[in-house]
Enzyme design. Structure first.
Site, PDB file in Angstrom:
ATOM      1  N   SER A   1       0.829  -1.209   0.000  1.00  0.00           N
ATOM      2  CA  SER A   1       0.000   0.000   0.000  1.00  0.00           C
ATOM      3  C   SER A   1       0.865   1.262   0.000  1.00  0.00           C
ATOM      4  O   SER A   1       0.345   2.372   0.032  1.00  0.00           O
ATOM      5  CB  SER A   1      -0.926   0.006   1.223  1.00  0.00           C
TER       6      SER A   1
ATOM      7  N   THR B   1     -38.633  27.703 -11.449  1.00  0.00           N
ATOM      8  CA  THR B   1     -38.992  26.334 -11.082  1.00  0.00           C
ATOM      9  C   THR B   1     -39.127  25.615 -12.414  1.00  0.00           C
ATOM     10  O   THR B   1     -39.515  26.232 -13.413  1.00  0.00           O
ATOM     11  CB  THR B   1     -40.330  26.260 -10.307  1.00  0.00           C
TER      12      THR B   1
ATOM     13  N   SER C   1     -11.854  27.581 -27.270  1.00  0.00           N
ATOM     14  CA  SER C   1     -11.943  26.394 -28.107  1.00  0.00           C
ATOM     15  C   SER C   1     -10.857  26.481 -29.170  1.00  0.00           C
ATOM     16  O   SER C   1     -10.560  27.561 -29.675  1.00  0.00           O
ATOM     17  CB  SER C   1     -13.323  26.343 -28.764  1.00  0.00           C
TER      18      SER C   1
ATOM     19  N   LYS D   1     -15.681  31.055 -28.697  1.00  0.00           N
ATOM     20  CA  LYS D   1     -16.143  30.384 -27.480  1.00  0.00           C
ATOM     21  C   LYS D   1     -15.386  30.752 -26.222  1.00  0.00           C
ATOM     22  O   LYS D   1     -14.196  30.999 -26.244  1.00  0.00           O
ATOM     23  CB  LYS D   1     -16.064  28.857 -27.683  1.00  0.00           C
TER      24      LYS D   1
ATOM     25  N   ASN E   1     -15.460  28.832 -22.649  1.00  0.00           N
ATOM     26  CA  ASN E   1     -16.063  27.687 -21.966  1.00  0.00           C
ATOM     27  C   ASN E   1     -15.853  27.761 -20.456  1.00  0.00           C
ATOM     28  O   ASN E   1     -14.758  28.074 -20.000  1.00  0.00           O
ATOM     29  CB  ASN E   1     -15.467  26.382 -22.505  1.00  0.00           C
TER      30      ASN E   1
ATOM     31  N   GLU F   1     -17.710  23.178 -15.068  1.00  0.00           N
ATOM     32  CA  GLU F   1     -18.031  21.830 -15.562  1.00  0.00           C
ATOM     33  C   GLU F   1     -17.269  20.774 -14.774  1.00  0.00           C
ATOM     34  O   GLU F   1     -17.784  19.691 -14.494  1.00  0.00           O
ATOM     35  CB  GLU F   1     -17.681  21.729 -17.050  1.00  0.00           C
TER      36      GLU F   1
ATOM     37  N   TYR G   1     -10.074  -6.202  12.351  1.00  0.00           N
ATOM     38  CA  TYR G   1      -9.336  -5.744  11.169  1.00  0.00           C
ATOM     39  C   TYR G   1      -9.315  -6.828  10.097  1.00  0.00           C
ATOM     40  O   TYR G   1      -9.076  -8.003  10.382  1.00  0.00           O
ATOM     41  CB  TYR G   1      -7.892  -5.368  11.548  1.00  0.00           C
TER      42      TYR G   1
HETATM   43  N1  ARG Z   1      -1.202  -1.303   5.338  1.00  0.00           N
HETATM   44  C1  ARG Z   1      -2.157  -1.802   6.247  1.00  0.00           C
HETATM   45  C2  ARG Z   1      -3.496  -1.074   6.030  1.00  0.00           C
HETATM   46  O1  ARG Z   1      -3.466  -0.052   5.497  1.00  0.00           O
HETATM   47  C3  ARG Z   1      -1.711  -1.613   7.657  1.00  0.00           C
HETATM   48  C4  ARG Z   1      -2.336  -2.559   8.638  1.00  0.00           C
HETATM   49  C5  ARG Z   1      -1.846  -3.939   8.360  1.00  0.00           C
HETATM   50  N2  ARG Z   1      -2.223  -4.836   9.392  1.00  0.00           N
HETATM   51  C6  ARG Z   1      -2.066  -6.133   9.265  1.00  0.00           C
HETATM   52  N3  ARG Z   1      -2.432  -6.875  10.260  1.00  0.00           N
HETATM   53  N4  ARG Z   1      -1.621  -6.677   8.167  1.00  0.00           N
HETATM   54  O2  ARG Z   1      -4.560  -1.526   6.397  1.00  0.00           O
END
Ligand code: ARG
Length: 461
Positions: free
Chosen positions: A24, A156, A278, A284, A286, A291, A318
């Protein structure tokens, strides 16, 4: 090589694809400042309670500060094989201070660590967004004050309905945004409990002081249940819900800006700073920023939906699924912050074309209701009959291509003999809006009062 953080029972490292799906770090590195804040509070508390030595705690704090400086400066090397921000930082800490680094993770797990990190990030970002909301409200009040008596058509069904003032229209958004700000504040107050010290899920046998870390990190109190602490993400869902509702408000306003800035409406003009041209049609201008505010609302709604779906089937506590919370949370709140800034910029930038708005306000026989109300008030005829009489006078005006206040008195009297020339007092758009003095109505005197009220509120909040 097996993982140094948790690889004791593993003989080999992960498959490349396992590393790919598991890591991550590419997105949770955004949490580094919060992670370091949490770790410093934890280490200081461990030393206070005698769980680690004061000497080790000092080394840990110094090392963490050095790491923060490296990451701030962009010189830190993040490694995917170290999975996430927590382990990247801890591994670097070991390089910097040696074995003392290994004591930081006493009485803690990545489960409570990530929970506190993401809570701190959401809290920091909500505080920023709250300030941005206030800025936008101030910008709207400023613009409304300049246009307390500027008349425009009220709609309306996107059909001309009754004249209103531009100031009143803008103040409607101040009301909407103040509810958004209230939701953001509620979410912030509710999330302000510290999960740190819940450890993996069950708490810890070390003599920790969770009140101490909660206080050090600016939380009102520690969370009460360790299982809930590591598995709660509803604080994020609540913040993202508030974000989605706010984004919907901004999207509606953006849509109005798009409509108002067309050649056909011509109610406002955005300067070059908020328009694009444009490449093929030289005439134009825009309203791209508006948007994109409208479009980005789709992402904010989608982010909320994504996290709701991730969470819906998860048993306590978790689960790794929860790692998928981050991109949605970041995207939701960062997108809201961006669209708030763009909207404030457009409000400050827009120049209303007061003449066009006024001319358009009289179109579509917008004062027909005023005529009907006059018939009721002055001639005492029932509203249903007045509606009918008015309809016939509107038909005359429509047939001749004139406005209601241009219909000759004699022609009105042919429809209802009681009508006198006092009726013309209510048929102009200015008279119409000036008469709408009921609480919350569009009359300039009301708008002036509301502007003053909001100035006081915004100065004190
Ligand atoms: N990178 C993990 C998350 O964002 C951290 C927690 C990981 N915990 C574990 N028991 N593997 O959720």
């Amino acid at each position: 090589m097996s993982n140094r953080m948790w690889g004791g029972r593993f003989e080999t490292g992960p498959a490349a694809i396992m590393e790919e799906i598991n890591a991550s770090i590419d997105f949770d590195r955004k949490l580094y400042a919060q992670d370091i804040r949490g770790s410093k509070a934890h280490a200081a508390m461990l030393a206070e309670k005698g769980v680690i030595s004061a000497d080790d705690a000092a080394k840990i704090a110094e090392g963490l500060d050095a790491i923060k400086a490296e990451i701030d400066a962009g010189t830190f090397t993040f490694s995917r094989s170290l999975e996430d921000v927590h382990m990247n930082i801890e591994a670097r800490l070991r390089e910097l201070i040696g074995p003392a680094a290994g004591r930081l993770h006493t009485a803690r797990s990545r489960n409570d660590q990530v929970a506190v990190d993401i809570k701190l990030w959401v809290r920091d970002t909500l505080d920023h967004i709250e300030g941005q909301l206030t800025e936008l409200m101030v910008a709207l009040v400023d613009k409304a004050e300049a246009h307390i008596a500027t008349v425009m058509p009220g709609f309306t069904h996107l059909q001309s309905a009754q004249p209103v003032t531009f100031g009143h229209h803008l103040m409607a958004y101040v009301e909407m945004l103040s509810r958004d700000r209230g939701r953001i504040r509620d979410a912030r107050a509710r999330l302000n409990e510290c999960p740190l010290g819940a450890a993996a899920l069950a708490g810890t046998s070390f003599p920790i002081d969770r009140h101490r870390t909660a206080e050090a990190l600016g939380f009102a109190r520690p969370t009460a249940n360790s299982l809930d602490s590591v598995s709660d993400r509803d604080f994020a869902l609540e913040a993202m819900s508030a974000a989605a509702i706010c984004a919907v408000h901004l999207s509606r306003f953006a849509e109005e800006i798009v409509i108002w800035s067309t050649v056909q409406f011509g109610f406002i003009r955005l300067s070059d700073a908020f328009s694009t041209g444009s490449s093929i049609m030289p005439q134009k201008r825009n309203p791209d920023a508006a948007e994109l505010v409208r479009a980005k609302t789709g992402r904010v709604i989608g982010d909320l939906n994504a996290l709701l779906v991730v969470m819906k089937g998860l048993p306590l506590t978790y689960q790794k699924d929860m790692q998928e919370d981050k991109e949605a949370i970041f995207d939701s709140l960062e997108t809201l912050s961006l669209v708030l800034a763009a909207t404030t910029g457009m409000v400050r930038d827009m120049k209303p074309d007061v003449e066009r708005m006024r001319a358009s306000a009289g179109g579509g026989f917008a004062t027909a209701t005023d005529l009907a109300d006059w018939l009721v008030r002055v001639l005492g005829i029932p509203f249903r009959d007045a509606h009918h009489v008015t309809g016939r006078i509107v038909a005359i005006a429509a047939e001749r291509g004139i406005t209601l206040d241009e219909v000759p008195l004699a022609d009105m009297q042919a429809v209802h003999s009681g009508i006198t020339d006092a009726v013309f007092d209510v048929l102009s758009v200015e008279k119409s809006v000036a008469s709408r003095v009921s609480h919350g109505g569009t009359a300039p005197e009301n708008v002036r009062r509301e502007v003053a009220r909001w100035r006081r509120e915004l100065a004190s909040s």
